[in-house]
Design a protein around this motif. Sequence first.
Motif, PDB file in Angstrom:
ATOM      1  N   SER A  29       7.273 -11.301  -6.346  1.00  0.00           N
ATOM      2  CA  SER A  29       7.030 -11.519  -7.758  1.00  0.00           C
ATOM      3  C   SER A  29       8.353 -11.554  -8.515  1.00  0.00           C
ATOM      4  O   SER A  29       9.388 -11.133  -7.999  1.00  0.00           O
ATOM      5  N   GLU A  30       8.317 -12.051  -9.740  1.00  0.00           N
ATOM      6  CA  GLU A  30       9.500 -12.010 -10.589  1.00  0.00           C
ATOM      7  C   GLU A  30       9.814 -10.565 -10.988  1.00  0.00           C
ATOM      8  O   GLU A  30      10.939 -10.250 -11.338  1.00  0.00           O
ATOM      9  N   ILE A  31       8.809  -9.730 -10.942  1.00  0.00           N
ATOM     10  CA  ILE A  31       8.985  -8.316 -11.276  1.00  0.00           C
ATOM     11  C   ILE A  31       9.381  -7.581 -10.000  1.00  0.00           C
ATOM     12  O   ILE A  31       8.669  -7.637  -8.982  1.00  0.00           O
ATOM     13  N   LYS A  32      10.503  -6.877 -10.052  1.00  0.00           N
ATOM     14  CA  LYS A  32      11.031  -6.184  -8.880  1.00  0.00           C
ATOM     15  C   LYS A  32      10.030  -5.134  -8.385  1.00  0.00           C
ATOM     16  O   LYS A  32       9.468  -4.380  -9.163  1.00  0.00           O
ATOM     17  N   GLY A  33       9.833  -5.105  -7.061  1.00  0.00           N
ATOM     18  CA  GLY A  33       8.952  -4.118  -6.452  1.00  0.00           C
ATOM     19  C   GLY A  33       7.506  -4.573  -6.312  1.00  0.00           C
ATOM     20  O   GLY A  33       6.662  -3.835  -5.830  1.00  0.00           O
ATOM     21  N   TYR A  34       7.214  -5.779  -6.731  1.00  0.00           N
ATOM     22  CA  TYR A  34       5.852  -6.313  -6.640  1.00  0.00           C
ATOM     23  C   TYR A  34       5.853  -7.569  -5.781  1.00  0.00           C
ATOM     24  O   TYR A  34       6.831  -8.315  -5.747  1.00  0.00           O
ATOM     25  N   LYS A  35       4.725  -7.784  -5.110  1.00  0.00           N
ATOM     26  CA  LYS A  35       4.532  -9.046  -4.396  1.00  0.00           C
ATOM     27  C   LYS A  35       3.085  -9.473  -4.575  1.00  0.00           C
ATOM     28  O   LYS A  35       2.212  -8.652  -4.893  1.00  0.00           O
ATOM     29  N   MET A  36       2.831 -10.760  -4.384  1.00  0.00           N
ATOM     30  CA  MET A  36       1.505 -11.319  -4.646  1.00  0.00           C
ATOM     31  C   MET A  36       1.048 -12.202  -3.486  1.00  0.00           C
ATOM     32  O   MET A  36       1.866 -12.764  -2.773  1.00  0.00           O
ATOM     33  N   ALA A  37      -0.254 -12.314  -3.374  1.00  0.00           N
ATOM     34  CA  ALA A  37      -0.857 -13.235  -2.404  1.00  0.00           C
ATOM     35  C   ALA A  37      -2.097 -13.829  -3.056  1.00  0.00           C
ATOM     36  O   ALA A  37      -2.818 -13.145  -3.792  1.00  0.00           O
ATOM     37  N   VAL A  38      -2.337 -15.098  -2.801  1.00  0.00           N
ATOM     38  CA  VAL A  38      -3.509 -15.778  -3.344  1.00  0.00           C
ATOM     39  C   VAL A  38      -4.507 -15.972  -2.211  1.00  0.00           C
ATOM     40  O   VAL A  38      -4.146 -16.432  -1.120  1.00  0.00           O
ATOM     41  N   ILE A  52      -3.954 -11.198  -5.359  1.00  0.00           N
ATOM     42  CA  ILE A  52      -3.769  -9.810  -4.923  1.00  0.00           C
ATOM     43  C   ILE A  52      -2.329  -9.421  -5.233  1.00  0.00           C
ATOM     44  O   ILE A  52      -1.394 -10.134  -4.865  1.00  0.00           O
ATOM     45  N   ILE A  53      -2.160  -8.301  -5.921  1.00  0.00           N
ATOM     46  CA  ILE A  53      -0.833  -7.827  -6.312  1.00  0.00           C
ATOM     47  C   ILE A  53      -0.603  -6.476  -5.665  1.00  0.00           C
ATOM     48  O   ILE A  53      -1.457  -5.596  -5.723  1.00  0.00           O
ATOM     49  N   GLU A  54       0.561  -6.338  -5.038  1.00  0.00           N
ATOM     50  CA  GLU A  54       0.912  -5.077  -4.383  1.00  0.00           C
ATOM     51  C   GLU A  54       2.197  -4.532  -4.985  1.00  0.00           C
ATOM     52  O   GLU A  54       3.158  -5.260  -5.171  1.00  0.00           O
ATOM     53  N   SER A  55       2.185  -3.235  -5.275  1.00  0.00           N
ATOM     54  CA  SER A  55       3.356  -2.554  -5.814  1.00  0.00           C
ATOM     55  C   SER A  55       3.920  -1.638  -4.743  1.00  0.00           C
ATOM     56  O   SER A  55       3.186  -0.836  -4.153  1.00  0.00           O
ATOM     57  N   LYS A  56       5.223  -1.734  -4.477  1.00  0.00           N
ATOM     58  CA  LYS A  56       5.855  -0.868  -3.482  1.00  0.00           C
ATOM     59  C   LYS A  56       5.750   0.597  -3.889  1.00  0.00           C
ATOM     60  O   LYS A  56       5.469   1.463  -3.058  1.00  0.00           O
ATOM     61  N   ILE A  57       5.941   0.872  -5.172  1.00  0.00           N
ATOM     62  CA  ILE A  57       5.879   2.253  -5.658  1.00  0.00           C
ATOM     63  C   ILE A  57       4.471   2.812  -5.503  1.00  0.00           C
ATOM     64  O   ILE A  57       4.283   3.931  -5.031  1.00  0.00           O
ATOM     65  N   LYS A  59       2.144   1.751  -3.444  1.00  0.00           N
ATOM     66  CA  LYS A  59       1.852   1.839  -2.015  1.00  0.00           C
ATOM     67  C   LYS A  59       2.471   3.101  -1.421  1.00  0.00           C
ATOM     68  O   LYS A  59       1.826   3.819  -0.656  1.00  0.00           O
ATOM     69  N   GLN A  60       3.716   3.413  -1.786  1.00  0.00           N
ATOM     70  CA  GLN A  60       4.397   4.614  -1.294  1.00  0.00           C
ATOM     71  C   GLN A  60       3.679   5.870  -1.778  1.00  0.00           C
ATOM     72  O   GLN A  60       3.475   6.813  -1.008  1.00  0.00           O
ATOM     73  N   ASP A  62       0.510   6.130  -2.585  1.00  0.00           N
ATOM     74  CA  ASP A  62      -0.756   6.213  -1.853  1.00  0.00           C
ATOM     75  C   ASP A  62      -0.550   6.749  -0.439  1.00  0.00           C
ATOM     76  O   ASP A  62      -1.340   7.548   0.056  1.00  0.00           O
ATOM     77  N   LEU A  63       0.513   6.293   0.220  1.00  0.00           N
ATOM     78  CA  LEU A  63       0.815   6.770   1.579  1.00  0.00           C
ATOM     79  C   LEU A  63       1.125   8.275   1.576  1.00  0.00           C
ATOM     80  O   LEU A  63       0.662   9.016   2.451  1.00  0.00           O
ATOM     81  N   GLU A  64       1.888   8.724   0.597  1.00  0.00           N
ATOM     82  CA  GLU A  64       2.204  10.150   0.496  1.00  0.00           C
ATOM     83  C   GLU A  64       0.950  10.978   0.260  1.00  0.00           C
ATOM     84  O   GLU A  64       0.787  12.068   0.816  1.00  0.00           O
ATOM     85  N   LYS A  65       0.043  10.448  -0.554  1.00  0.00           N
ATOM     86  CA  LYS A  65      -1.222  11.139  -0.829  1.00  0.00           C
ATOM     87  C   LYS A  65      -2.058  11.252   0.443  1.00  0.00           C
ATOM     88  O   LYS A  65      -2.622  12.304   0.748  1.00  0.00           O
ATOM     89  N   ILE A  66      -2.107  10.176   1.217  1.00  0.00           N
ATOM     90  CA  ILE A  66      -2.864  10.190   2.470  1.00  0.00           C
ATOM     91  C   ILE A  66      -2.246  11.169   3.461  1.00  0.00           C
ATOM     92  O   ILE A  66      -2.953  11.915   4.140  1.00  0.00           O
ATOM     93  N   ILE A  67      -0.915  11.197   3.531  1.00  0.00           N
ATOM     94  CA  ILE A  67      -0.228  12.131   4.435  1.00  0.00           C
ATOM     95  C   ILE A  67      -0.589  13.567   4.081  1.00  0.00           C
ATOM     96  O   ILE A  67      -0.875  14.384   4.957  1.00  0.00           O
ATOM     97  N   LYS A  68      -0.610  13.886   2.789  1.00  0.00           N
ATOM     98  CA  LYS A  68      -0.991  15.235   2.353  1.00  0.00           C
ATOM     99  C   LYS A  68      -2.430  15.551   2.729  1.00  0.00           C
ATOM    100  O   LYS A  68      -2.738  16.657   3.166  1.00  0.00           O
ATOM    101  N   GLN A  69      -3.321  14.575   2.568  1.00  0.00           N
ATOM    102  CA  GLN A  69      -4.725  14.770   2.931  1.00  0.00           C
ATOM    103  C   GLN A  69      -4.875  15.011   4.428  1.00  0.00           C
ATOM    104  O   GLN A  69      -5.648  15.863   4.856  1.00  0.00           O
ATOM    105  N   VAL A  70      -4.127  14.248   5.233  1.00  0.00           N
ATOM    106  CA  VAL A  70      -4.179  14.400   6.697  1.00  0.00           C
ATOM    107  C   VAL A  70      -3.682  15.787   7.097  1.00  0.00           C
ATOM    108  O   VAL A  70      -4.307  16.467   7.920  1.00  0.00           O
TER     109      VAL A  70
END
Length: 138
Positions: A29-38, A52-57, A59-60, A62-70
Amino acid sequence: MKWITRVPLSIKEAQNKICNIEDSAWKDSEIKGYKMAVQTSEYAGIKQRWLIIESKIRKQADLEKIIKQVEKQLESAKAKLCKLSKQKYACMADAETAIKKLSDSWKYHQITEIKFQEKPVKATKKDLKELGQIQTKM
């Protein structure tokens, strides 16, 4: 009619579309840290185009939250397994049922190896006395 809405992830097709996006489909994306897929979809008989828009921040985070839950569930699982292993069962089938029920209750973990150990029951004087009474009544 053209309109924009957020597709809820409770819709099975939305879950499948997000999980099956190939790496080559993502565009920065033009916005740093984001990517898109159609993705295209024909949901409920209506042809649609999904962005579909994904944010690196995000996503990170969410991953940390899942790690804590695990990790939290692992500690709980160890405690429950320890408690389960101290219980006495009438037979191996009862123990196996209890283990399967416990394993099925976990979201992130499963029991893969089970070892059974039979422990002889020591007869008490009361047990022997009752046994003797039963035998004499026969």
